[in-house]
Write an enzyme that holds these catalytic residues in place. Structure first.
Site, PDB file in Angstrom:
ATOM      1  N   LYS A  59     -26.515  35.231 -15.013  1.00 21.91           N
ATOM      2  CA  LYS A  59     -25.432  36.576 -14.675  1.00 21.91           C
ATOM      3  C   LYS A  59     -25.724  37.416 -13.490  1.00 21.91           C
ATOM      4  O   LYS A  59     -25.619  38.464 -13.303  1.00 21.91           O
ATOM      5  CB  LYS A  59     -26.077  37.057 -16.013  1.00 21.91           C
ATOM      6  CG  LYS A  59     -25.171  37.656 -17.010  1.00 21.91           C
ATOM      7  CD  LYS A  59     -25.382  38.501 -18.055  1.00 21.91           C
ATOM      8  CE  LYS A  59     -24.592  39.246 -18.900  1.00 21.91           C
ATOM      9  NZ  LYS A  59     -23.127  38.909 -19.131  1.00 21.91           N
TER      10      LYS A  59
HETATM   11  N1  PPE Z   1     -21.429  34.430 -21.170  1.00 18.53           N
HETATM   12  C1  PPE Z   1     -21.034  34.398 -20.691  1.00 18.53           C
HETATM   13  C2  PPE Z   1     -19.924  34.113 -19.576  1.00 18.53           C
HETATM   14  C3  PPE Z   1     -21.624  35.913 -21.001  1.00 18.53           C
HETATM   15  O1  PPE Z   1     -21.056  36.865 -20.265  1.00 18.53           O
HETATM   16  C4  PPE Z   1     -21.936  36.755 -21.985  1.00 18.53           C
HETATM   17  C5  PPE Z   1     -22.372  38.045 -22.034  1.00 18.53           C
HETATM   18  C6  PPE Z   1     -22.355  35.204 -23.130  1.00 18.53           C
HETATM   19  C7  PPE Z   1     -22.301  34.285 -22.593  1.00 18.53           C
HETATM   20  C8  PPE Z   1     -23.362  35.706 -24.357  1.00 18.53           C
HETATM   21  O2  PPE Z   1     -24.603  35.775 -24.101  1.00 18.53           O
HETATM   22  P1  PPE Z   1     -25.519  37.062 -24.894  1.00 18.53           P
HETATM   23  O3  PPE Z   1     -25.172  38.345 -24.562  1.00 18.53           O
HETATM   24  O4  PPE Z   1     -26.677  36.721 -24.625  1.00 18.53           O
HETATM   25  O5  PPE Z   1     -25.581  36.417 -26.697  1.00 18.53           O
HETATM   26  N2  PPE Z   1     -21.485  38.736 -22.507  1.00 18.53           N
HETATM   27  C9  PPE Z   1     -21.785  40.121 -21.962  1.00 18.53           C
HETATM   28  C10 PPE Z   1     -20.915  40.453 -20.635  1.00 18.53           C
HETATM   29  C11 PPE Z   1     -20.230  41.250 -21.327  1.00 18.53           C
HETATM   30  C12 PPE Z   1     -18.341  42.228 -20.476  1.00 18.53           C
HETATM   31  O6  PPE Z   1     -17.850  42.994 -20.602  1.00 18.53           O
HETATM   32  O7  PPE Z   1     -19.497  42.847 -19.978  1.00 18.53           O
HETATM   33  C13 PPE Z   1     -22.128  41.438 -23.320  1.00 18.53           C
HETATM   34  O8  PPE Z   1     -21.640  40.222 -24.065  1.00 18.53           O
HETATM   35  O9  PPE Z   1     -22.596  41.795 -22.852  1.00 18.53           O
END
Ligand code: PPE
Length: 308
Positions: free
Chosen positions: A160
């Site tokens: 990430k």
């Molecule tokens: N894909 C991506 C690209 C992503 O950034 C997230 C989280 C997910 C999938 C889902 O992952 P999880 O949170 O573990 O279920 N995105 C984070 C960032 C959002 C932002 O605007 O900054 C979040 O949901 O916190």
């Protein structure tokens, strides 16, 4: 979305007043985009505020740092404690969003990141629904982006990484300018990957399908994993399979998952209604169970809560 300020931000082991939590303009990560971060939510429960799947998020944060070869001066336990502390000192009893970030600091320039200082901060603030209350209740309108998701051999999609979100923001802007709520990105091979900040699921004949990190270069979502467990406990089958765009058009139901977004029904994809365009019965049950689980109302998921 505007930020609601709180009192303190944890920086490299110290509580710093919000307005003093700043970095130098020559901070390395600002120029080359090499940083890693997490998004975590805390929710109010009957026994006080609790952080959902905190340790899993911190493990993923340190795995992201490992991929980028960042030598982090704090371990999992210390960062878990920092997250609990930041919720506590800011008295965020009604819940909040937490944003730990590891970045390369001031003192070095040029593309070799190895000599840089590695800095860590954790902020927390109250954050409402990410895709709007209407989206959570009635579903969001999605557009398949013309921007492809990263090739995992160009950008390590399991990490990430801060700079990797340029790709997400390009897709988000394209979708919003075209009048949609959110974008769906395809992997370089054209298979469905994920949304700009969420994973996605489709449901057909009561069976859930979501793309796997290994075949679509998605982030391995913690909410995706939570929903997998919830759906199985509700008696539904869950598989990780490749999907193509017409699978989305023809699904009975579809929804997206993410820490910030939570569980949000998909109303339409490229103007094709998913089902009848209303949140479907399985999606609603999963969404309800998710909101109960994070608030500590379901004993079987309470081990995922880290009480502050
Ligand atoms: N894909 C991506 C690209 C992503 O950034 C997230 C989280 C997910 C999938 C889902 O992952 P999880 O949170 O573990 O279920 N995105 C984070 C960032 C959002 C932002 O605007 O900054 C979040 O949901 O916190």
């Amino acid at each position: 979305m505007p930020i609601t300020t709180t009192k303190y931000i944890w920086m490299d082991g110290k509580m710093v007043e919000w307005e003093n939590a700043t970095t130098h303009i020559l901070t390395h990560s600002l120029h080359y985009g090499m940083g890693v971060f997490e998004g975590i939510r805390a929710y109010p429960t009957a026994d006080g505020v609790a952080i959902f799947r905190l340790r899993d998020h911190i493990v993923r944060l340190l795995n992201s740092a490992k991929i980028f070869m960042m030598d982090v001066p704090f371990d999992v336990d210390e960062l878990v404690e920092a997250c609990r502390d930041i919720v506590r000192v800011n008295e965020l009893d009604d819940g909040c969003y937490l944003r730990p970030i590891i970045y390369l600091g001031y003192g070095e320039m040029g593309l070799n990141p190895l000599p840089c200082s590695v800095n860590v901060a954790v902020a927390a603030w109250p954050w409402g629904t990410y895709l709007g209350d209407d989206g959570v209740n009635n579903g969001v309108r999605m557009k398949i982006s013309s921007w492809r998701r990263h090739d995992p051999n160009a950008m390590p999609t399991a990490a990430k990484g801060t700079g990797m979100y340029i790709n997400s923001s390009l897709a988000k802007v394209e979708a919003i300018k075209a009048g949609y709520d959110e974008a769906i990105m395809l992997a370089p091979d054209g298979k469905v990957a994920e949304c700009t900040g969420e994973n996605l699921f489709i449901i057909e004949d009561g069976k859930l399908t979501t793309p796997h990190v290994a075949h679509a270069g998605t982030l391995e979502g913690i909410t995706q994993n939570t929903v997998e467990a919830i759906a199985r406990d509700l008696g539904l089958e869950v598989t990780y399979e490749p999907l193509i765009r017409t699978d989305l058009y023809l699904a009975d139901e579809a929804f997206l998952t993410g820490t910030a977004a939570e569980v949000v029904p998909i109303q339409s994809v490229d103007d094709r209604l998913v089902g009848d365009g209303k949140p479907g019965p399985h999606t609603k049950r999963i969404q309800e169970a998710y909101f109960s689980a994070v608030r500590g109302e379901l004993p079987q998921y309470r081990a995922w809560l880290d009480y502050v």
